[in-house]
Design a protein around this motif. Structure first.
Motif, PDB file in Angstrom:
ATOM      1  N   LEU A   1      18.118   8.861   0.070  1.00  0.00           N
ATOM      2  CA  LEU A   1      18.040  10.014   1.348  1.00  0.00           C
ATOM      3  C   LEU A   1      18.681  11.384   0.885  1.00  0.00           C
ATOM      4  O   LEU A   1      19.861  11.016   0.601  1.00  0.00           O
ATOM      5  N   SER A   2      18.218  12.486   0.677  1.00  0.00           N
ATOM      6  CA  SER A   2      19.022  13.612   0.401  1.00  0.00           C
ATOM      7  C   SER A   2      18.703  14.398   1.528  1.00  0.00           C
ATOM      8  O   SER A   2      17.865  15.184   1.853  1.00  0.00           O
TER       9      SER A   2
ATOM     10  N   CYS B   1       6.656  12.318   7.470  1.00  0.00           N
ATOM     11  CA  CYS B   1       5.987  12.175   6.320  1.00  0.00           C
ATOM     12  C   CYS B   1       6.297  10.992   5.709  1.00  0.00           C
ATOM     13  O   CYS B   1       5.523  10.250   5.178  1.00  0.00           O
ATOM     14  N   PHE B   2       7.566  10.562   5.846  1.00  0.00           N
ATOM     15  CA  PHE B   2       7.984   9.685   5.131  1.00  0.00           C
ATOM     16  C   PHE B   2       7.466   8.128   5.813  1.00  0.00           C
ATOM     17  O   PHE B   2       7.066   7.231   5.091  1.00  0.00           O
ATOM     18  N   GLU B   3       7.240   8.081   7.121  1.00  0.00           N
ATOM     19  CA  GLU B   3       6.646   7.221   7.943  1.00  0.00           C
ATOM     20  C   GLU B   3       5.249   7.094   7.462  1.00  0.00           C
ATOM     21  O   GLU B   3       4.820   5.771   7.439  1.00  0.00           O
ATOM     22  N   ALA B   4       4.529   8.270   7.121  1.00  0.00           N
ATOM     23  CA  ALA B   4       3.032   8.083   7.129  1.00  0.00           C
ATOM     24  C   ALA B   4       2.999   7.557   5.457  1.00  0.00           C
ATOM     25  O   ALA B   4       2.084   6.729   5.236  1.00  0.00           O
ATOM     26  N   TRP B   5       3.846   7.965   4.704  1.00  0.00           N
ATOM     27  CA  TRP B   5       3.840   7.351   3.035  1.00  0.00           C
ATOM     28  C   TRP B   5       4.134   5.854   3.356  1.00  0.00           C
ATOM     29  O   TRP B   5       3.619   5.245   2.467  1.00  0.00           O
TER      30      TRP B   5
ATOM     31  N   SER C   1      13.550   3.173   6.003  1.00  0.00           N
ATOM     32  CA  SER C   1      13.351   4.243   6.988  1.00  0.00           C
ATOM     33  C   SER C   1      14.881   5.199   6.575  1.00  0.00           C
ATOM     34  O   SER C   1      15.393   4.827   6.065  1.00  0.00           O
ATOM     35  N   TYR C   2      14.549   6.356   7.347  1.00  0.00           N
ATOM     36  CA  TYR C   2      15.711   7.422   6.990  1.00  0.00           C
ATOM     37  C   TYR C   2      16.972   6.601   7.496  1.00  0.00           C
ATOM     38  O   TYR C   2      17.979   6.871   6.828  1.00  0.00           O
ATOM     39  N   ASP C   3      16.940   6.106   8.626  1.00  0.00           N
ATOM     40  CA  ASP C   3      18.207   5.474   9.207  1.00  0.00           C
ATOM     41  C   ASP C   3      18.919   4.511   8.195  1.00  0.00           C
ATOM     42  O   ASP C   3      20.027   4.352   8.004  1.00  0.00           O
TER      43      ASP C   3
END
Lengths: 143, 658
Positions: free
Chosen positions: B385-386, B429-433, B448-450
């Motif tokens: 994650l960036s 978007c990441f969740e959709a991906w 997940s991002y977290d």
């Protein structure tokens, strides 16, 4: 035995295919993959003709067969269709030679015919692949 | 943006989606790419979406599909710590992957070092560290790799039990490589036959063999066949799916893996197979659109074909994001003439005014990586994650935001009349991906991002079965080659003919790896009387891509300020050329003038870095003023399987200037 007639016809077919491939490359230099692939395939057609020669000497005959495919085209799709048919014509003729070689127990011819049949089949199918890619844009989008 | 939308709408109404093309990057974030894939494939409904990854990594992905049924790096970069033998094929990590090269040096110069074999026409830093360096002629990779396979089989140093249980295609492979004896390979490649025997002996004695492949294979002749031949070496030795034993088909750009996964590089999103109706249907359900809306009548159009359609006028709208084809594509005179046509509506989104952007009808300024949030995945499937550090300047926005704005203004809808793109933020978007990747080999559902904030750097697949990610694929030697799972039914490597589902089924792979082989053929352009040198283009350590960023970094620019041509000392002496002399390099396509540098490499071979264009050397710069871009010289020809341009195959002549 009529195998000699077929051998003689096959020499014409392979030589004709090489000429047609080079002409197609010449007509479509800006379709770069088609240009290079046709030239590459033309070299293999030359090599197959060279491999045929000893068999044409072993089984002597006169050409009684006629080719079914002739002209190329400046239209890319038409060109590809013509070569596709011509390549299949060569492949099925190799297949006939292959069967004759089995019946004659001619192991040398059989080896050459199997390799050349499989090579020409795959090259013919390359034109199927290329036609399938080109047709939607050429028939639906281009004006 | 109004102009972009208006032109798109006109074309959609009059000529359909096939008149619009999109060409993207290997340097954006996953969220940028996935949004673009949905907008282009699901919304606009065009098959013409590709990435510049076509130039850098298409063969890596393709060779993995041919051999293992699906993209996805088998090994991990950590395997460098456990290997006892390294094979480098056309990769110079000392200049292209400097961090990896430090790890390699730690091993090579440390206790119990691995043995090393390098295949490269140049005497690179990597080659200098090798026990055997096979300095092959450019365009002969497949011959030398077939030769190594022939020796492994001849020496009976292959793992028969592994091959019997976990591969198909051994008979055909043995037949194909049998004629590649050391003597014959030596003649084709211009090397000593005993060196081939020595290299094969080292590979045959390896217990943990790690193979690296890069542009020396991918941008050369018979690229996919050669990359598969490298895969074959590890399979013949049973060296896969265990620590220190694996294959790294490397990438040239930081997020190339995401371009491939998300469907921006010649596949459908989530490594879905365009020939598998059920997989395409999956995507249609996920996006809530009709199956027929997603073009899948053929493979997604590759970059060189997109430019061909633009040249012929059937593509009238081209949107280029985050890349610079006016410097990076082959045969630049032709590329410039395509991009500068009046009838082509050219949109460029970039952070800088590149050579390509200067030709655009509309330029959309974009945020760079520090100015936006998103994820990126490296060559060994490690997801990071960036997070945004600073606000983008002026009107710049992330590529994702730009595509969202486009979709919204264009009014792209799903079956229920709802907006087609359902997200506004990167995390959404990441969740959709994640849903798009569910159940596919590149499964992100456990991320997940977290989770990435707490443990940055997790390798996919990461899901319920592997909540902490997966360090190494294929540990059980089960490969994704079942017909309903695989990403691609594969090709005939000799011609590039697409195989059908029936032909793929006939291979009977069903979870086994596929050994594929092809004969070596001479390249399409071979050095001869008029153009006596073989030109290879490539990277230099100080610059990246077309110097859009590195050329603006004073230290890097000072370290490598201008283009040059590397030539062997003996060739230079024969031509009366000294270090630093300006020389003219000419191919059938064009001519450049650059300084000569004497370098250790094969006689008859020259090397030019491809980074240098014209944006920073004044208004007179360009092919008619101060020509220096390597791609003025290169050919419009590509690998028949991966469609990667052959940027390392061209014949040139060299003359002193003045």
């Amino acid at each position: 035995m009529k195998l000699g007639d077929l051998m003689s016809h096959m020499l014409e077919l392979e030589t004709g295919l090489a000429v047609q491939l080079r002409a197609a490359a010449e007509r479509h230099p800006d379709d770069h993959d088609i240009y290079h692939q046709c030239l590459t395939f033309a070299v293999t057609a030359d090599k197959r003709a060279a491999r045929l020669e000893p068999f044409a000497a072993r089984y002597v005959g006169r050409t009684q067969w006629k080719t079914v495919v002739v002209d190329g085209s400046d239209d890319l799709l038409a060109e590809l269709r013509t070569i596709h048919l011509r390549a299949h014509e060569v492949a099925i003729t190799w297949s006939m030679a292959e069967q004759a070689a089995k019946a004659l127990r001619d192991a040398d011819l059989l080896e050459v015919a199997v390799e050349c049949r499989s090579e020409t089949e795959m090259q013919a199918e390359w034109f199927t692949t290329r036609i399938k890619t080109a047709a939607p844009q050429a028939l639906v989008v281009a004006e | 943006m109004d102009r972009v939308v208006q032109r798109s709408r006109e074309l959609l109404e009059t000529r359909g989606g096939g008149s619009l093309g999109f060409y993207t990057s290997g340097q954006l974030f996953l969220e940028d790419y996935y949004t673009l894939a949905l907008v282009a494939r699901g919304g606009v409904g065009t098959n013409h979406l590709d990435g510049n990854t076509r130039l850098c990594t298409a063969t890596a992905g393709q060779s993995l599909k041919e051999t293992f049924g699906c993209d996805g790096q088998p090994g991990g970069l950590h395997d460098i710590e456990y290997c006892d033998t390294i094979l480098h094929v056309g990769i110079n990590t000392a200049e292209t992957q400097t961090v990896l090269w430090m790890h390699e040096l730690d091993r090579l110069r440390g206790p119990d070092p691995p043995r090393s074999v390098v295949i490269d026409p140049r005497r690179t830093e990597s080659a200098k560290e090798a026990e055997v360096h096979l300095a092959v002629k450019p365009g002969t990779n497949l011959a030398v790799l077939n030769g190594l396979a022939q020796q492994l089989i001849d020496n009976d140093t292959v793992d028969r039990a592994f091959l019997d249980a976990h591969t198909v295609g051994l008979d055909a492979l043995e037949r194909t490589v049998a004629p590649y004896t050391p003597q014959r390979v030596a003649e084709i490649c211009g090397i000593d036959p005993d060196e081939i025997r020595r290299a094969a002996a080292i590979l045959g004695e390896a217990e943990h063999l790690l193979t690296f492949v890069l542009q020396g294979v991918y941008q050369s002749h018979q690229a996919t066949a050669s990359a598969c031949a490298a895969n074959n070496i590890n399979l013949l030795r049973g060296m896969i799916g265990k620590p220190g034993a694996g294959i790294l088909q490397m990438n040239g750009q930081p997020t190339a893996q995401n371009t491939r996964e998300t469907g921006c590089n010649g596949d459908l999103p989530g490594f879905r197979n365009w020939q598998n109706e059920e997989q395409v249907n999956d995507l249609a359900r996920l996006w809530n659109i009709e199956l027929a809306q997603i073009p899948h009548w053929g493979p997604p159009t590759h970059a060189m074909e997109i430019f061909r359609y633009a040249e012929q006028g059937s593509i009238e709208f081209l949107w280029i994001s985050g890349t610079n084809p006016a410097v990076s594509l082959p045969d630049l005179r032709r590329i410039r003439s395509i991009l500068s046509q009046d009838r082509l509506f050219l949109v460029v989104s970039d952070a800088f005014l590149t050579e390509t952007a200067r030709m655009a009808d509309v330029v959309l300024p974009t945020a760079m990586w520090g100015e936006k949030t998103g994820t990126f995945t490296n060559a060994d499937r490690t997801v990071h994650l960036s997070e945004q550090a600073v606000e983008p300047p002026g009107e710049a926005r992330s590529d994702m935001e730009i595509f969202l704005d486009y979709a919204s203004r264009l009014g792209l809808r799903d079956k229920n009349g709802e907006p087609l793109v359902k997200w506004t933020q990167p995390e959404e978007c990441f969740e959709a991906w994640k849903e798009c990747s569910r159940g596919r080999p590149c499964d992100y559902t456990g991320l997940s991002y977290d989770k990435l904030r707490n443990a940055n750097g997790i390798q996919w697949p990461c899901n319920d079965q592997a909540p902490n990610g997966t360090e190494r694929l294929y540990e059980t030697h089960q490969f994704p080659t079942a017909p309903d799972v695989c990403e691609d039914y594969g090709h005939d490597l000799q011609t590039g003919t697409t195989l059908t589902e029936a032909e793929f089924r006939a291979l009977g792979a069903q979870g086994r790896a596929i050994l594929k082989a092809a004969k070596w053929t001479p390249p399409h352009e071979w050095a001869g009387d008029e153009y006596p040198f073989a030109l290879a283009t490539g990277r230099t350590v100080y610059h990246f891509h077309t110097r859009t960023k590195t050329g603006r970094t004073p230290e890097l620019q000072a370290a490598a300020p201008d283009a040059w041509v590397g030539i062997s000392p003996s060739d230079a002496e024969r031509l009366g050329i000294s270090e630093g002399d300006v020389v003219r390099v000419t191919s059938p396509r064009g001519s450049i003038e650059v300084q000569a540098r004497l370098r250790e490499m094969r006689e008859g071979t020259v090397f030019i870095p491809f980074h240098y264009g014209y944006w920073d050397i004044g208004d007179d710069a360009g092919p008619d003023g101060q020509p220096r871009a390597a791609n003025e010289l290169t050919m419009s020809i590509w690998d028949p399987v991966s469609k990667q341009p052959q940027l390392k195959i061209a014949a040139v002549k060299i003359e002193p200037v003045g």
